[in-house]
Scaffold this active site. Structure first.
Site, mmCIF file in Angstrom:
data_model
loop_
_atom_site.group_PDB
_atom_site.id
_atom_site.type_symbol
_atom_site.label_atom_id
_atom_site.label_comp_id
_atom_site.label_asym_id
_atom_site.label_seq_id
_atom_site.Cartn_x
_atom_site.Cartn_y
_atom_site.Cartn_z
ATOM 1 N N CYS A 141 50.299 50.056 37.211
ATOM 2 C CA CYS A 141 51.294 50.750 36.380
ATOM 3 C C CYS A 141 51.321 50.216 34.948
ATOM 4 O O CYS A 141 51.992 50.770 34.081
ATOM 5 C CB CYS A 141 52.676 50.613 37.006
ATOM 6 S SG CYS A 141 53.292 48.917 37.018
ATOM 7 N N CYS A 145 49.001 45.892 43.938
ATOM 8 C CA CYS A 145 49.129 46.387 42.556
ATOM 9 C C CYS A 145 49.118 47.911 42.531
ATOM 10 O O CYS A 145 48.335 48.550 43.228
ATOM 11 C CB CYS A 145 47.947 45.849 41.746
ATOM 12 S SG CYS A 145 47.777 46.545 40.106
ATOM 13 N N GLN A 156 35.458 33.779 28.159
ATOM 14 C CA GLN A 156 35.236 35.055 27.472
ATOM 15 C C GLN A 156 35.386 34.867 25.960
ATOM 16 O O GLN A 156 36.451 34.472 25.476
ATOM 17 C CB GLN A 156 36.229 36.136 27.928
ATOM 18 C CG GLN A 156 35.873 37.483 27.284
ATOM 19 C CD GLN A 156 36.848 38.602 27.552
ATOM 20 O OE1 GLN A 156 38.021 38.505 27.195
ATOM 21 N NE2 GLN A 156 36.378 39.683 28.157
ATOM 22 N N ARG A 186 44.614 43.376 37.037
ATOM 23 C CA ARG A 186 46.014 43.600 37.405
ATOM 24 C C ARG A 186 46.326 43.209 38.849
ATOM 25 O O ARG A 186 47.373 42.594 39.102
ATOM 26 C CB ARG A 186 46.396 45.061 37.098
ATOM 27 C CG ARG A 186 46.444 45.351 35.606
ATOM 28 C CD ARG A 186 46.488 46.833 35.309
ATOM 29 N NE ARG A 186 45.244 47.506 35.658
ATOM 30 C CZ ARG A 186 45.018 48.806 35.493
ATOM 31 N NH1 ARG A 186 45.951 49.577 34.978
ATOM 32 N NH2 ARG A 186 43.847 49.335 35.819
ATOM 33 N N TYR A 209 37.234 46.195 20.490
ATOM 34 C CA TYR A 209 37.205 44.967 19.683
ATOM 35 C C TYR A 209 35.852 44.884 18.948
ATOM 36 O O TYR A 209 34.983 45.731 19.142
ATOM 37 C CB TYR A 209 37.486 43.742 20.567
ATOM 38 C CG TYR A 209 38.879 43.825 21.173
ATOM 39 C CD1 TYR A 209 40.000 43.861 20.343
ATOM 40 C CD2 TYR A 209 39.062 43.929 22.544
ATOM 41 C CE1 TYR A 209 41.279 43.985 20.871
ATOM 42 C CE2 TYR A 209 40.345 44.047 23.085
ATOM 43 C CZ TYR A 209 41.447 44.074 22.247
ATOM 44 O OH TYR A 209 42.711 44.214 22.761
#
Ligand SMILES: Cc1cc2nc3c(=O)[nH]c(=O)nc-3n(C[C@H](O)[C@H](O)[C@H](O)COP(=O)(O)O)c2cc1C
Length: 385
Positions: free
Chosen positions: A350, A347, A103, A325, A171
């Site tokens: 949170c 998951c 990335q 996550r 970004y």
């Protein structure tokens, strides 16, 4: 229930992925301070590879010195990073059926480095970092395009299977496409076409460098989530330009530091919500999907339930899912599902992992607490014997 579609192979460009499960880019704060790679960083990735994932997208790799997302993030802004990165990619490719994408990113308006100024298409203050970016000149924009292209060429030479251009989450590249942060009137501003030109130039110049067999994919802002920000209607126009340019896959995303809709807590068990809300970019992907002829559609954001996404795949609403996550909590989640335990990811979205990254390497604090509790219980039982 058999997850026939989730565990069937499919292609991005000409690269075959063994299943439809992608690790969404995750910054782990595990690299060295100078952006080079170490054994801890490599282990995180080989753990993911071992866990049964089809494609791993690396965390944010900065293309320019000073513009990384957090300390201890990997970099590719010059050739000195190539040898360490090669060790990493080779280690992942030892798992011969796992593919790996780099990335490529630049923090732009959300830059927080104390020694480097925040920059952007226009000088619009950013409330999330409390900075006013300096407006880039057209020449500087062309230099930044070259930096993305050079980093992409390096990723190709290193042996990554593809790149993902990061144009989301507030970004730099998402600053350009959004009318909220781009008020320019010249070549790289104005209407949707002008604001998207930076993505078109990066694609075309990188394609010229690396030939046609290396997929160039994108994580794309489709909505800002702030008032006066980019709406999904505008996001659709941008997506259409990106698809017509030739990008091989779009991971549909949105949100930014000022809105935080990219990492929502959307938890069905607690909030009694359905698949549309749980998979909170589903509506966005549904609206963009009709334009995506040869471009793969990656659903991201809140994905946790294999039965739900199996249906989306079957109905051809999406081609792949990606998760961040859930894989911090369970790096072996794809294998768990493949081996028949198809309960949703553990998951709970949170964001405690995100908070842990403010001070050190990211980890799932919920998992750690549960593990400590289990050990205490075990100890109590032992003591009582
Ligand atoms: C700890 C953490 C680090 C992240 N790092 C990146 C990153 O480097 N690049 C990126 O595009 N998104 C990053 N994200 C966003 C995720 O890729 C993903 O878009 C978002 O968390 C929603 O997906 P999820 O519900 O599966 O977590 C990060 C998110 C978290 C929680």
């Amino acid at each position: 229930m058999e997850l026939k579609n989730l565990f069937s192979p499919a292609k991005i460009g000409n690269v075959q992925i063994k299943n439809r499960i992608i690790r969404s880019a995750t910054s782990e704060r595990l690299a060295n301070k100078d952006g080079t790679i170490n054994d801890k960083y490599i282990k995180n990735y080989t753990d993911l590879a071992e866990g049964g994932i089809g494609l791993i997208i690396s965390g944010f790799i900065n293309v320019e010195l000073g513009y990384s997302v957090m300390p201890n993030s990997p970099a590719l802004y010059n050739d000195s990073f190539i040898s360490g990165q090669k060790k990493l990619v080779d280690a992942v490719h030892d798992y011969s059926d796992v593919k790996f994408a780099a990335q490529l990113a630049h923090t732009g308006r959300q830059s927080t480095h104390p020694k480097f100024e925040a920059v952007g298409p226009s000088s619009i203050p950013d409330k999330s970092v409390n900075r006013v970016p300096r407006e880039l000149t057209d020449d500087e924009i062309k230099e930044i395009i070259k930096k993305f292209v050079n980093a992409g060429r390096r990723a190709y030479e290193i042996g990554y299977d593809m790149v993902q251009i990061h144009a989301a989450h507030g970004y730099l590249l998402s600053n350009f496409i959004s009318p909220y942060s781009n008020k320019r009137t010249g070549e790289y501003g104005g209407d949707s076409k002008g604001r998207t030109k930076i993505l078109v130039d990066i694609y075309k110049q990188l394609r010229d460098e690396i030939g046609k067999n290396f997929p160039i994919t994108i994580k794309l802002q489709t909505e800002d989530g702030v008032s006066e920000g980019m709406t999904l209607e505008e996001g659709k126009k941008i997506a259409k330009i990106v698809i017509d340019t030739g990008y091989d896959a779009i991971e549909v995303s949105g949100g930014m530091g000022e809105s935080l809709i990219g990492t929502k807590n959307a938890l069905p068990s607690k909030q009694n919500i359905g698949p549309e809300e749980e998979n909170y970019f589903l509506q966005n992907i549904k609206e963009i999907r009709p334009y995506m002829k040869d471009c793969a559609a990656i659903l991201m954001g809140g994905v946790k339930n294999p039965i739900t996404v199996e249906k989306f795949l079957q109905d051809k609403i999406i081609d792949f899912i990606s998760m961040c996550r859930p894989l911090i909590r369970e790096s072996d989640l794809p294998n768990r599902w493949k081996n028949g335990d198809i309960s949703p990811a553990h998951c709970i979205s949170c964001n405690s992992c995100y908070m842990s990254g403010l001070t050190g390497p990211i980890y799932c604090t919920v998992k750690e607490k549960l593990e400590k509790k289990r050990l205490r219980k075990e100890q109590r039982l032992k003591n009582n014997k």
